[in-house]
Enzyme design. Structure first.
Site, mmCIF file in Angstrom:
data_model
loop_
_atom_site.group_PDB
_atom_site.id
_atom_site.type_symbol
_atom_site.label_atom_id
_atom_site.label_comp_id
_atom_site.label_asym_id
_atom_site.label_seq_id
_atom_site.Cartn_x
_atom_site.Cartn_y
_atom_site.Cartn_z
ATOM 1 N N TYR A 108 -28.846 4.140 39.935
ATOM 2 C CA TYR A 108 -28.138 2.989 39.339
ATOM 3 C C TYR A 108 -28.662 1.681 39.896
ATOM 4 C CZ TYR A 108 -25.485 7.186 38.775
ATOM 5 O OH TYR A 108 -25.147 8.471 38.525
ATOM 6 N N LYS A 135 -26.807 15.181 35.146
ATOM 7 C CA LYS A 135 -27.346 14.436 34.001
ATOM 8 C C LYS A 135 -28.838 14.707 33.815
ATOM 9 C CE LYS A 135 -23.786 10.899 34.465
ATOM 10 N NZ LYS A 135 -23.444 9.569 35.017
ATOM 11 N N SER A 182 -23.220 13.403 38.838
ATOM 12 C CA SER A 182 -24.276 12.833 37.985
ATOM 13 C C SER A 182 -25.642 13.487 38.148
ATOM 14 C CB SER A 182 -24.417 11.334 38.242
ATOM 15 O OG SER A 182 -23.359 10.658 37.641
ATOM 16 N N VAL A 202 -21.651 11.249 42.581
ATOM 17 C CA VAL A 202 -20.546 10.761 43.403
ATOM 18 C C VAL A 202 -19.851 11.880 44.205
ATOM 19 C CG1 VAL A 202 -20.086 8.655 42.092
ATOM 20 C CG2 VAL A 202 -18.897 10.777 41.468
ATOM 21 N N TYR A 248 -18.905 16.024 28.654
ATOM 22 C CA TYR A 248 -19.394 15.195 29.762
ATOM 23 C C TYR A 248 -18.676 15.529 31.075
ATOM 24 C CZ TYR A 248 -20.161 11.071 32.670
ATOM 25 O OH TYR A 248 -20.451 10.242 33.721
HETATM 26 N N1 GLN Z 1 -18.352 12.035 36.725
HETATM 27 C C1 GLN Z 1 -18.675 10.769 37.296
HETATM 28 C C2 GLN Z 1 -18.279 9.632 36.376
HETATM 29 O O1 GLN Z 1 -18.429 9.754 35.209
HETATM 30 C C3 GLN Z 1 -20.147 10.741 37.565
HETATM 31 C C4 GLN Z 1 -20.584 9.475 38.229
HETATM 32 C C5 GLN Z 1 -21.675 9.684 39.240
HETATM 33 O O2 GLN Z 1 -21.856 10.743 39.833
HETATM 34 N N2 GLN Z 1 -22.348 8.614 39.531
HETATM 35 O O3 GLN Z 1 -17.816 8.603 36.782
#
Ligand code: GLN
Length: 304
Positions: free
Chosen positions: A240, A66, A63, A258, A188
């Protein structure tokens, strides 16, 4: 200040957390990563660099990427993107479905999965070859032509991507996804599969500490005002339902993934990144969070 010594202390003072938490097994490829890795890297805008541990080993930034896709969308469409995605912390898990349905398909912010899917949709609409354009963008920011996707991670996430597929379908049912679900998910999953090291991440994120201008070349990636908005979103939504905790304990805008990576910036000063694969229940690196807390406490360099 002796920053190398601070990184040394942080490494030994967080070692007890190495076994705490779990690697992200819902993406089977990520579960294969050796959870003993620990790396940390610190880049100052003035040019000084310090690192320790596995700072040059690439990992799945997940993430954290992003931030790159959001930067691209802001460059293309500026504030109009915020008609389709909000700017409020979600207070829910990054892959929550409930809030999205309740709020008629407008994701709370661009960093939860639903929001990142809308941003992905925007890039798929606006760009002729979105995956190539994304890589070109990240390579430019990092001044490193070798940054790439990990196709095995992207495929692994796609295979088990039930929640993200559900989120994309829900967005589509609310009219907030303009392209086909499959195409948006493919973009994505590739976005999340980008691999970088701590050293590459902290260097690359200096652009966000530098009002959106690449240090060195001075190329403007974001206007000062756009960089301010992006950093505000990292501060309020980058972790988050733990964004408050990160602000409280670390006190920097940042973004986690993650894969166990975290990168944070101090406007006009520095960028720091850390990697330790085991995560807490909110999906943030256990040892990484503590390491950054110790860094701002010992150095006194937080934004608050
Ligand atoms: N690729 C992971 C997902 O979509 C990314 C989530 C993350 O890093 N928080 O669940």
């Amino acid at each position: 200040m002796d920053y190398q010594k601070i990184l040394d202390e942080i490494t030994s003072q967080t070692a007890y957390l190495q076994g705490k938490g779990e690697v992200a097994s819902y993406i089977p490829e990520l579960a294969k990563v050796d959870s003993h890795h620990f790396g940390i890297s610190l880049h100052f805008l003035e040019g000084n660099h310090f690192q320790l541990g596995d700072a040059e080993t690439r990992f799945s930034i997940q993430s954290i990427a992003k931030v790159f896709s959001l930067s691209m969308a802001i460059r293309l469409l500026d504030e109009t993107i915020f008609e389709r995605v909000g700017v409020e912390p979600s207070g829910t898990a990054f892959n929550s479905l409930l809030q999205l349905d309740y709020e008629q398909g407008i994701p709370r912010n661009p960093f939860i999965n639903a929001g990142a899917l809308v941003i992905s949709d925007i890039l798929v609409s606006e760009l002729e070859q979105p995956k190539q354009a994304l890589l070109a963008f990240v390579r430019k920011l990092s001044a490193n032509p070798e940054i790439g996707f990990n196709p095995a991670v992207a495929a692994s996430e796609k295979l088990q991507g039930y929640r993200n597929t559900a989120l994309a379908n829900l967005l589509k049912s609310h009219g907030n996804l303009h392209n086909e679900v499959e195409e948006v998910l493919d973009f994505y999953f590739h976005l999340c599969s980008i691999e970088m090291s701590c050293k590459e991440l902290s260097r690359t994120f200096l652009v966000f500490a530098n009002h959106g201008k690449i240090p060195g070349t001075k190329e403007e990636i974001l206007s000062t005002s756009q960089a301010k908005r992006l950093n505000a979103l990292m501060q309020t939504c980058g972790f988050y339902d733990e964004a408050g905790e990160f602000s409280f304990t670390v006190g920097l805008p940042g973004k986690s993934g993650v894969g166990g990576g975290i990168v944070a910036i101090h406007p006009e000063k520095y960028s720091i990144s850390v990697w330790s694969p085991k995560l807490n229940k909110k999906g943030n690196s256990v040892r990484g969070m503590k390491a950054l807390e110790l860094f701002t406490t010992k150095s006194g360099l937080s934004v608050f």
